[in-house]
Design a protein around this motif. Structure first.
Motif, PDB file in Angstrom:
ATOM      1  N   ALA A  94     -13.972  -3.755  -8.316  1.00  0.00           N
ATOM      2  CA  ALA A  94     -13.155  -4.988  -8.557  1.00  0.00           C
ATOM      3  C   ALA A  94     -12.112  -4.850  -9.638  1.00  0.00           C
ATOM      4  CB  ALA A  94     -13.956  -6.362  -9.011  1.00  0.00           C
ATOM      5  N   GLY A  95     -10.808  -5.085  -9.379  1.00  0.00           N
ATOM      6  CA  GLY A  95      -9.937  -4.956 -10.374  1.00  0.00           C
ATOM      7  C   GLY A  95      -8.464  -4.818  -9.826  1.00  0.00           C
ATOM      8  N   PHE A  96      -7.445  -4.244 -10.387  1.00  0.00           N
ATOM      9  CA  PHE A  96      -6.250  -3.995 -10.395  1.00  0.00           C
ATOM     10  C   PHE A  96      -5.986  -2.709  -9.815  1.00  0.00           C
ATOM     11  CE2 PHE A  96      -5.802  -7.575 -13.216  1.00  0.00           C
ATOM     12  CZ  PHE A  96      -5.086  -8.626 -12.285  1.00  0.00           C
ATOM     13  N   HIS A  97      -5.072  -2.778  -8.814  1.00  0.00           N
ATOM     14  CA  HIS A  97      -4.960  -1.210  -7.997  1.00  0.00           C
ATOM     15  C   HIS A  97      -3.438  -0.863  -7.836  1.00  0.00           C
ATOM     16  CE1 HIS A  97      -9.249  -0.566  -7.940  1.00  0.00           C
ATOM     17  NE2 HIS A  97      -9.337  -1.830  -7.283  1.00  0.00           N
ATOM     18  N   VAL A  98      -2.972   0.065  -8.316  1.00  0.00           N
ATOM     19  CA  VAL A  98      -1.586   0.156  -7.628  1.00  0.00           C
ATOM     20  C   VAL A  98      -1.607   1.161  -6.690  1.00  0.00           C
ATOM     21  CG1 VAL A  98       0.487   1.391  -8.774  1.00  0.00           C
ATOM     22  CG2 VAL A  98      -0.929   0.296 -10.386  1.00  0.00           C
ATOM     23  N   GLU A  99      -0.797   0.627  -5.670  1.00  0.00           N
ATOM     24  CA  GLU A  99      -0.400   1.624  -4.477  1.00  0.00           C
ATOM     25  C   GLU A  99       0.804   2.209  -4.675  1.00  0.00           C
ATOM     26  OE1 GLU A  99      -0.962  -0.472  -0.928  1.00  0.00           O
ATOM     27  OE2 GLU A  99      -3.057  -0.809  -1.089  1.00  0.00           O
ATOM     28  N   ASN A 100       0.817   3.499  -4.887  1.00  0.00           N
ATOM     29  CA  ASN A 100       2.216   4.311  -5.188  1.00  0.00           C
ATOM     30  C   ASN A 100       2.660   5.168  -4.364  1.00  0.00           C
ATOM     31  OD1 ASN A 100       4.383   5.518  -6.646  1.00  0.00           O
ATOM     32  ND2 ASN A 100       3.315   5.413  -8.473  1.00  0.00           N
ATOM     33  N   PRO A 101       3.697   4.895  -3.512  1.00  0.00           N
ATOM     34  CA  PRO A 101       4.253   5.824  -2.680  1.00  0.00           C
ATOM     35  C   PRO A 101       4.900   7.171  -3.209  1.00  0.00           C
ATOM     36  CG  PRO A 101       6.089   4.132  -2.943  1.00  0.00           C
ATOM     37  CD  PRO A 101       4.762   3.828  -3.890  1.00  0.00           C
ATOM     38  N   ASN A 102       5.163   7.249  -4.503  1.00  0.00           N
ATOM     39  CA  ASN A 102       5.635   8.355  -5.285  1.00  0.00           C
ATOM     40  C   ASN A 102       4.570   9.590  -5.595  1.00  0.00           C
ATOM     41  OD1 ASN A 102       8.235   7.112  -5.329  1.00  0.00           O
ATOM     42  ND2 ASN A 102       7.093   5.733  -6.988  1.00  0.00           N
ATOM     43  N   VAL A 103       3.240   9.031  -5.345  1.00  0.00           N
ATOM     44  CA  VAL A 103       2.256  10.122  -5.782  1.00  0.00           C
ATOM     45  C   VAL A 103       1.868  11.012  -4.742  1.00  0.00           C
ATOM     46  CG1 VAL A 103      -0.379  10.114  -5.883  1.00  0.00           C
ATOM     47  CG2 VAL A 103       0.905   8.248  -6.970  1.00  0.00           C
TER      48      VAL A 103
END
Length: 123
Positions: free
Chosen positions: A102-111
């Motif tokens: 549970a929590g905030f997640h960053v989906e990052n297309p730059n990774v």
């Protein structure tokens, strides 16, 4: 300070998109801290660390810094400093509930690669 207001996704690769669930949870937490959601917001930043080299950080701030990008979505203000914007532009901030993770997640297309636990990344 640059300001961008949107209610959903955007096609601007410099923006950070916030899902409705993430905004609702962040607003709930900001209000529980006694902060004014008209001025305060969630700061998303990138810092050195983790096994892949970079990691995300988040905290609540009373107001943006003068050179921050400010994105307003679903009633939430997100502050991103210029250096971090280079890494998180085009990302989506999600909130996932549940018993595990549970929590905030960053989906990052730059990774280009992430560590096994998903806590750090490389671009």
């Amino acid at each position: 300070m640059s300001t961008e207001t949107a209610d959903g996704g955007g096609d601007d690769d410099t923006a950070v998109t916030v899902t409705q669930d993430a905004a609702a949870e962040a607003i709930r937490l900001i209000e529980s801290e006694g902060l004014d959601t008209d001025e305060a917001g969630l700061r998303l930043f990138v810092q050195q660390g983790g096994c892949a080299g970079l990691s995300y950080g988040m905290r609540f701030d009373h107001e943006p810094e003068p050179d921050d990008a400010v994105v307003e979505q679903h009633g939430l203000r997100v502050f991103v400093d210029p250096a971090s914007q280079n890494y998180v532009g085009g990302s989506t901030l999600r909130y996932e509930g549940g018993l595990q993770g549970a929590g905030f997640h960053v989906e990052n297309p730059n990774v280009v690669s992430e560590c096994g636990c998903g806590e750090s990344f490389r671009t």
